[in-house]
Design a protein around this motif. Structure first.
Motif, PDB file in Angstrom:
ATOM      1  N   PRO A  17       1.155 -70.363  -1.550  1.00  0.00           N
ATOM      2  CA  PRO A  17      -0.140 -70.967  -1.229  1.00  0.00           C
ATOM      3  C   PRO A  17      -0.023 -72.446  -0.904  1.00  0.00           C
ATOM      4  O   PRO A  17      -0.717 -72.952  -0.012  1.00  0.00           O
ATOM      5  CB  PRO A  17      -0.964 -70.778  -2.511  1.00  0.00           C
ATOM      6  N   GLY A  25      -3.281 -77.706   6.779  1.00  0.00           N
ATOM      7  CA  GLY A  25      -3.697 -79.113   6.851  1.00  0.00           C
ATOM      8  C   GLY A  25      -3.065 -79.832   8.024  1.00  0.00           C
ATOM      9  O   GLY A  25      -3.740 -80.535   8.779  1.00  0.00           O
ATOM     10  N   ILE A  28      -4.666 -78.740  11.288  1.00  0.00           N
ATOM     11  CA  ILE A  28      -5.975 -79.358  11.541  1.00  0.00           C
ATOM     12  C   ILE A  28      -5.802 -80.792  12.042  1.00  0.00           C
ATOM     13  O   ILE A  28      -6.433 -81.211  13.017  1.00  0.00           O
ATOM     14  CB  ILE A  28      -6.829 -79.336  10.247  1.00  0.00           C
TER      15      ILE A  28
ATOM     16  N   MET B   1      -4.915 -68.947  -6.512  1.00  0.00           N
ATOM     17  CA  MET B   1      -4.299 -70.257  -6.309  1.00  0.00           C
ATOM     18  C   MET B   1      -4.702 -70.833  -4.957  1.00  0.00           C
ATOM     19  O   MET B   1      -5.209 -71.953  -4.861  1.00  0.00           O
ATOM     20  CB  MET B   1      -2.771 -70.109  -6.385  1.00  0.00           C
ATOM     21  N   PHE B   2      -4.518 -70.014  -3.886  1.00  0.00           N
ATOM     22  CA  PHE B   2      -4.839 -70.558  -2.572  1.00  0.00           C
ATOM     23  C   PHE B   2      -6.330 -70.812  -2.438  1.00  0.00           C
ATOM     24  O   PHE B   2      -6.740 -71.816  -1.844  1.00  0.00           O
ATOM     25  CB  PHE B   2      -4.359 -69.628  -1.459  1.00  0.00           C
ATOM     26  N   ILE B   5      -7.134 -74.111  -3.955  1.00  0.00           N
ATOM     27  CA  ILE B   5      -6.749 -75.224  -3.070  1.00  0.00           C
ATOM     28  C   ILE B   5      -7.762 -75.349  -1.942  1.00  0.00           C
ATOM     29  O   ILE B   5      -8.280 -76.437  -1.646  1.00  0.00           O
ATOM     30  CB  ILE B   5      -5.332 -74.993  -2.478  1.00  0.00           C
ATOM     31  N   LEU B   6      -8.056 -74.207  -1.307  1.00  0.00           N
ATOM     32  CA  LEU B   6      -8.928 -74.230  -0.127  1.00  0.00           C
ATOM     33  C   LEU B   6     -10.336 -74.703  -0.483  1.00  0.00           C
ATOM     34  O   LEU B   6     -10.904 -75.576   0.197  1.00  0.00           O
ATOM     35  CB  LEU B   6      -8.988 -72.828   0.492  1.00  0.00           C
ATOM     36  N   THR B  79     -10.686 -83.088   6.019  1.00  0.00           N
ATOM     37  CA  THR B  79     -10.432 -81.810   5.366  1.00  0.00           C
ATOM     38  C   THR B  79      -8.954 -81.453   5.481  1.00  0.00           C
ATOM     39  O   THR B  79      -8.341 -80.951   4.537  1.00  0.00           O
ATOM     40  CB  THR B  79     -11.308 -80.708   5.977  1.00  0.00           C
ATOM     41  N   GLY B  80      -8.368 -81.735   6.651  1.00  0.00           N
ATOM     42  CA  GLY B  80      -6.925 -81.534   6.813  1.00  0.00           C
ATOM     43  C   GLY B  80      -6.140 -82.371   5.824  1.00  0.00           C
ATOM     44  O   GLY B  80      -5.217 -81.888   5.157  1.00  0.00           O
ATOM     45  N   TYR B  81      -6.528 -83.659   5.691  1.00  0.00           N
ATOM     46  CA  TYR B  81      -5.858 -84.535   4.733  1.00  0.00           C
ATOM     47  C   TYR B  81      -6.036 -84.012   3.309  1.00  0.00           C
ATOM     48  O   TYR B  81      -5.100 -84.047   2.501  1.00  0.00           O
ATOM     49  CB  TYR B  81      -6.433 -85.952   4.822  1.00  0.00           C
ATOM     50  N   LEU B  83      -6.465 -80.947   2.325  1.00  0.00           N
ATOM     51  CA  LEU B  83      -5.612 -79.769   2.121  1.00  0.00           C
ATOM     52  C   LEU B  83      -4.196 -80.194   1.749  1.00  0.00           C
ATOM     53  O   LEU B  83      -3.604 -79.675   0.795  1.00  0.00           O
ATOM     54  CB  LEU B  83      -5.581 -78.924   3.392  1.00  0.00           C
ATOM     55  N   LEU B  84      -3.646 -81.159   2.522  1.00  0.00           N
ATOM     56  CA  LEU B  84      -2.302 -81.651   2.218  1.00  0.00           C
ATOM     57  C   LEU B  84      -2.256 -82.249   0.814  1.00  0.00           C
ATOM     58  O   LEU B  84      -1.348 -81.978   0.032  1.00  0.00           O
ATOM     59  CB  LEU B  84      -1.887 -82.723   3.231  1.00  0.00           C
ATOM     60  N   ALA B  87      -2.632 -79.623  -2.015  1.00  0.00           N
ATOM     61  CA  ALA B  87      -1.420 -78.816  -2.126  1.00  0.00           C
ATOM     62  C   ALA B  87      -0.373 -79.578  -2.945  1.00  0.00           C
ATOM     63  O   ALA B  87       0.252 -79.026  -3.859  1.00  0.00           O
ATOM     64  CB  ALA B  87      -0.882 -78.479  -0.741  1.00  0.00           C
ATOM     65  N   SER B  90      -1.312 -79.878  -6.636  1.00  0.00           N
ATOM     66  CA  SER B  90      -1.056 -78.674  -7.443  1.00  0.00           C
ATOM     67  C   SER B  90       0.411 -78.636  -7.861  1.00  0.00           C
ATOM     68  O   SER B  90       0.733 -78.197  -8.969  1.00  0.00           O
ATOM     69  CB  SER B  90      -1.450 -77.416  -6.662  1.00  0.00           C
ATOM     70  N   VAL B  91       1.304 -79.115  -6.973  1.00  0.00           N
ATOM     71  CA  VAL B  91       2.722 -79.176  -7.337  1.00  0.00           C
ATOM     72  C   VAL B  91       2.927 -80.170  -8.481  1.00  0.00           C
ATOM     73  O   VAL B  91       3.611 -79.887  -9.465  1.00  0.00           O
ATOM     74  CB  VAL B  91       3.581 -79.593  -6.112  1.00  0.00           C
TER      75      VAL B  91
END
Lengths: 56, 232
Positions: A17, A25, A28, B1-2, B5-6, B79-81, B83-84, B87, B90-91
């Protein structure tokens, strides 16, 4: 032994995931900020300048 | 999990992106529209007579479609930023680090440094009409610089030893020592005053937007986690 196997599979399930979110990301950001197709460029023009992307 | 994040990335990105878009419309767009008067030749710098620094600009929201597209694309970009960022959050959380709205501020600062300040240190935010090198070459340099800065900041935050700090410093400096693609000649018709104000405003709004992304991302990551736990 049993706990070890569990931990390994949990971390493997965790990385997919994360990878998918990173790819989404990046996709996008590439679309909104970098693809030079005319329609996308015109629509995102002001944002690209204001966000500091190389625009044209 | 995904889905965690989403969901948290969508909330954080949309909220921070909306605020960033409105701030850009108020503080950056007038400077951009002013510059476009020079780009189109309507105003000419260094002509026979001095030009007023306060021309009649089209009023804010005069071009609704254009502004609406800007709002949508800003929200998408952040939103793209988000997501990165989530992610990677979470790590980090998996390694035992605390992720919440407060620590999110630091994540936001790091994001601003990686995605705005590091590439903008050499390729400053461009006002329309400036001379620049080939766009593809600059994009390659932009991605390489952002990538190097991301690795460097991760090493600074989580490396914890001298060698990782040294590698981070090298990664941060190298793109600027190598140099970004530059134009062969300067042909920009826009006054330097406008260009400087534009870069300063773009950095300022970028910083605000990134701190918001970070704190919203940390907050929504936590609240989504609690919600998932409660329903599980």
């Amino acid at each position: 032994m049993a706990t070890q196997t569990q931990t390994v599979s949990a971390s493997r399930a965790g990385i997919l995931p994360v990878m998918f979110a990173v790819v989404l990301g990046l996709g996008i950001i590439t679309l909104t900020g970098h693809v030079q197709a005319a329609a996308l460029h015109d629509a995102a023009h002001d944002v690209r300048h204001a966000t500091g992307f190389p625009c044209h | 999990m995904f889905s965690r994040i989403l969901t948290s990335a969508l909330f954080a990105g949309a909220a921070a992106g909306l605020i960033a878009a409105l701030l850009q419309l108020v503080f950056v767009q007038p400077v951009l529209l002013h510059a476009e008067l020079y780009e189109s030749g309507e105003l000419v710098h260094f002509g026979a007579e001095a030009v007023s620094a306060h021309p009649e600009l089209p009023g804010m929201f005069s071009e609704l479609t254009r502004d609406a597209l800007s709002v949508i694309f800003t929200m998408l970009t952040y939103t793209g930023y988000a997501l990165l960022m989530i992610a990677l959050m979470s790590v980090a959380e998996g390694q035992g680090h605390t992720i919440d709205g407060r620590t999110g501020v630091l994540w936001g600062l790091a994001g601003f440094i990686a995605f705005h300040l590091a590439p903008g240190f050499t390729l400053a935010p461009e006002v329309p009409g400036v001379a620049a090198a080939d766009v593809y070459a600059r994009q390659v340099w932009w991605f390489a610089t952002v990538g190097a800065a991301l690795v460097a900041l991760w090493l600074i935050a989580f490396g914890g030893n001298l060698i990782s700090y040294v590698i981070a410093a090298v990664l941060l400096m190298a793109p600027h020592l190598i140099g970004a693609p530059e134009p062969d000649v300067f042909t920009g018709p826009v006054p330097t005053e406008i260009g400087a104000l534009f870069a300063a405003r773009a950095f300022g709004i970028g910083l605000v937007a990134w701190v918001l992304v970070g704190t919203f991302a940390g907050y929504f990551w936590q609240s989504e986690g609690k919600r998932v736990e409660a329903t599980a």
